[in-house]
Motif scaffolding. Structure first.
Motif, mmCIF file in Angstrom:
data_model
loop_
_atom_site.group_PDB
_atom_site.id
_atom_site.type_symbol
_atom_site.label_atom_id
_atom_site.label_comp_id
_atom_site.label_asym_id
_atom_site.label_seq_id
_atom_site.Cartn_x
_atom_site.Cartn_y
_atom_site.Cartn_z
ATOM 1 N N TYR A 180 0.295 -35.171 58.199
ATOM 2 C CA TYR A 180 -1.030 -34.675 57.785
ATOM 3 C C TYR A 180 -2.031 -34.794 58.930
ATOM 4 N N CYS A 181 -2.071 -35.999 59.513
ATOM 5 C CA CYS A 181 -3.100 -36.282 60.518
ATOM 6 C C CYS A 181 -2.938 -35.409 61.754
ATOM 7 N N ARG A 182 -1.697 -35.278 62.228
ATOM 8 C CA ARG A 182 -1.503 -34.443 63.417
ATOM 9 C C ARG A 182 -1.909 -32.998 63.140
ATOM 10 N N ARG A 183 -1.503 -32.455 61.995
ATOM 11 C CA ARG A 183 -1.830 -31.057 61.701
ATOM 12 C C ARG A 183 -3.336 -30.868 61.547
ATOM 13 N N LEU A 184 -3.997 -31.814 60.906
ATOM 14 C CA LEU A 184 -5.450 -31.688 60.731
ATOM 15 C C LEU A 184 -6.169 -31.802 62.075
ATOM 16 N N ALA A 185 -5.689 -32.683 62.936
ATOM 17 C CA ALA A 185 -6.277 -32.796 64.283
ATOM 18 C C ALA A 185 -6.094 -31.497 65.058
ATOM 19 N N GLU A 186 -4.929 -30.872 64.932
ATOM 20 C CA GLU A 186 -4.685 -29.582 65.588
ATOM 21 C C GLU A 186 -5.638 -28.520 65.060
ATOM 22 N N LEU A 245 -8.534 -28.964 64.015
ATOM 23 C CA LEU A 245 -9.872 -29.265 64.547
ATOM 24 C C LEU A 245 -9.985 -28.961 66.037
ATOM 25 N N GLY A 246 -8.877 -28.500 66.635
ATOM 26 C CA GLY A 246 -8.903 -28.111 68.045
ATOM 27 C C GLY A 246 -8.734 -29.253 69.014
ATOM 28 N N MET A 247 -8.230 -30.393 68.555
ATOM 29 C CA MET A 247 -8.030 -31.527 69.455
ATOM 30 C C MET A 247 -6.836 -31.259 70.364
ATOM 31 N N ASN A 248 -6.861 -31.876 71.553
ATOM 32 C CA ASN A 248 -5.795 -31.611 72.517
ATOM 33 C C ASN A 248 -4.494 -32.300 72.104
ATOM 34 N N LYS A 249 -3.412 -31.926 72.779
ATOM 35 C CA LYS A 249 -2.079 -32.398 72.403
ATOM 36 C C LYS A 249 -1.963 -33.913 72.503
ATOM 37 N N LYS A 268 -16.366 -39.044 46.038
ATOM 38 C CA LYS A 268 -17.503 -38.149 46.199
ATOM 39 C C LYS A 268 -17.272 -37.207 47.375
ATOM 40 N N SER A 269 -17.766 -36.006 47.232
ATOM 41 C CA SER A 269 -17.626 -35.014 48.300
ATOM 42 C C SER A 269 -18.224 -35.506 49.611
ATOM 43 N N GLY A 270 -19.280 -36.314 49.514
ATOM 44 C CA GLY A 270 -19.953 -36.821 50.706
ATOM 45 C C GLY A 270 -19.211 -37.935 51.417
ATOM 46 N N HIS A 271 -18.051 -38.333 50.871
ATOM 47 C CA HIS A 271 -17.269 -39.372 51.537
ATOM 48 C C HIS A 271 -16.624 -38.891 52.831
ATOM 49 N N PHE A 272 -16.462 -37.562 52.972
ATOM 50 C CA PHE A 272 -15.674 -37.019 54.074
ATOM 51 C C PHE A 272 -16.532 -36.277 55.091
ATOM 52 N N ASP A 273 -16.111 -36.358 56.335
ATOM 53 C CA ASP A 273 -16.710 -35.561 57.410
ATOM 54 C C ASP A 273 -16.662 -34.094 56.978
ATOM 55 N N PRO A 274 -17.817 -33.396 56.887
ATOM 56 C CA PRO A 274 -17.826 -32.017 56.390
ATOM 57 C C PRO A 274 -16.905 -31.075 57.176
ATOM 58 N N THR A 275 -16.844 -31.249 58.500
ATOM 59 C CA THR A 275 -15.984 -30.369 59.308
ATOM 60 C C THR A 275 -14.516 -30.638 59.037
ATOM 61 N N VAL A 276 -14.164 -31.911 58.919
ATOM 62 C CA VAL A 276 -12.780 -32.275 58.610
ATOM 63 C C VAL A 276 -12.398 -31.728 57.239
ATOM 64 N N LYS A 277 -13.289 -31.897 56.278
ATOM 65 C CA LYS A 277 -13.017 -31.413 54.916
ATOM 66 C C LYS A 277 -12.885 -29.886 54.893
ATOM 67 N N GLU A 278 -13.745 -29.205 55.632
ATOM 68 C CA GLU A 278 -13.701 -27.743 55.686
ATOM 69 C C GLU A 278 -12.350 -27.249 56.197
ATOM 70 N N LYS A 279 -11.838 -27.888 57.260
ATOM 71 C CA LYS A 279 -10.536 -27.494 57.808
ATOM 72 C C LYS A 279 -9.416 -27.784 56.812
ATOM 73 N N PHE A 280 -9.520 -28.909 56.117
ATOM 74 C CA PHE A 280 -8.521 -29.255 55.111
ATOM 75 C C PHE A 280 -8.490 -28.211 53.994
ATOM 76 N N VAL A 281 -9.662 -27.890 53.446
ATOM 77 C CA VAL A 281 -9.727 -26.951 52.326
ATOM 78 C C VAL A 281 -9.231 -25.569 52.740
#
Length: 354
Positions: free
Chosen positions: A183-189, A191-195, A326-339
């Motif tokens: 999960y974490c690696r795919r979500l980081a990808e 978000l545009g994080m490097n390898k 709560k929806s506010g528990h998560f980084d909005p950008t991280v949550k947006e990519k997840f959804v």
């Protein structure tokens, strides 16, 4: 002594008589011979024939020997081929010009048979020795790479085994650790994080609950809600994990990130998390990614205190919240990519169910 017989020689001269003489002298030494009557043909023959040495005339029409040498020495594939310039030019300026183009040797016409055979033999021996050294260094590089890969694989396996042991009491399959890493690696990808970041998080995320080793079974496996004192004990798995993963100047990047994840993966974007009540970007990105992935997997998994939810409900809770999350528990950008990419997480869950 290094045997040079069988080496390939390219003879370049616009005069056929000169080529014939050089061919005879080189064949006496047991070399394979190809000829070129012009500079352009010489470059083409070099590409096809891959000579071990070039005997090159200086004075040729259209493209002279100096230009041929320049092009050979400026090409990565041919720069290591020794060049002997065979020329009637014997002035110092011509020699300096040739040396500046990378030419190794000069032989002045008229040719002395013994001299050219000795010089060719010596240059070929030097080239063969250099090739052997290059191949040896290449083999050493490959061995180092292979050993590094094996050490990394062994290190990763050791970490996963340790994390599986820490999870064993409340997740007997160890599948949670595997899923979290993916999960974490795919979500980081996403978000545009490097390898390097993504690969480090893949392993570091597996250490998030290492502190559970220090939590008593009576608390960890309790099926109902926690008493206030029990909840404080449960929350301490974050600081216990950070203590286990103490870092120093020799710590690997995996351990450094793993400590951040272990300490901060229950911090919340709105500041309502623990252990330190960090808010927003005070929380390391690795932990913000981990926090969402951990919640998703917890929602999908059966625990002593809850039943498993399906993928659709888990996504809806993360996106909109419920009575606990709560929806506010998560980084909005991280949550947006997840959804936006939620099906990827369902695929990972189904792949690593057990």
């Amino acid at each position: 002594m290094i045997d040079t017989k069988g080496s390939k020689i390219l003879i370049v001269d616009d005069e056929k008589r000169n080529r014939m003489l050089l061919r005879k002298l080189m064949e006496e030494e047991g070399y394979q011979i190809e000829e070129a009557s012009s500079g352009s043909l010489a470059l083409a023959q070099t590409s096809m024939f891959s000579p071990d040495l070039v005997l090159l005339d200086a004075m040729m029409p259209e493209m002279d020997g100096f230009e041929v040498a320049t092009q050979l020495k400026s090409n990565d594939k041919t720069e290591g081929i020794p060049v002997i310039m065979v020329t009637a030019l014997d002035d110092q300026a011509s020699r300096e010009k040739g040396l500046s183009r990378g030419i190794e040797e000069f032989i002045t016409k008229p040719i002395k048979a013994n001299e050219i055979q000795i010089r060719v033999r010596n240059l070929l021996r030097l080239k063969i020795a250099n090739d052997i050294l290059k191949n040896h260094n290449h083999l050493l590089d490959e061995k180092v790479k292979l050993r590094t890969q094996r050490l990394k694989a062994s290190f990763e396996e050791s970490i996963f085994l340790l994390m599986r042991a820490s999870e064993y009491r409340d997740d007997e399959t160890g599948a949670h650790v595997k899923r979290i890493s993916h999960y974490c690696r795919r979500l980081a990808e996403m978000l545009g994080m490097n390898k390097i970041f993504c690969d480090t998080l893949f392993l570091a995320s597996s250490m998030h609950d290492i502190g559970k080793i220090g939590i008593p079974d009576s608390v960890l496996l309790k099926p109902g809600g926690f008493e206030p004192g029990e909840w404080e004990i449960m929350k301490s798995h974050t600081t216990i994990g950070a203590d286990i993963l103490k870092i120093n100047e020799h710590s690997s990047s995996y351990i450094i990130m793993g400590r951040k994840v272990a300490l901060c993966h229950h911090e919340k974007w709105d500041g309502s998390g623990y252990p330190n009540g960090l808010k927003g970007k005070e929380i390391p990105l690795s932990a913000r990614i981990m926090a969402l992935c951990d919640v998703y997997d917890a929602l999908r998994s059966e625990r002593p205190y809850k039943k498993a939810f399906d993928h659709k409900k888990a996504v809806a809770i993360i996106e909109h919240g419920d009575e606990k999350i709560k929806s506010g528990h998560f980084d909005p950008t991280v949550k947006e990519k997840f959804v936006a990419n939620h099906e990827v997480f369902n695929e990972i869950f189904e792949t690593y169910k057990s």
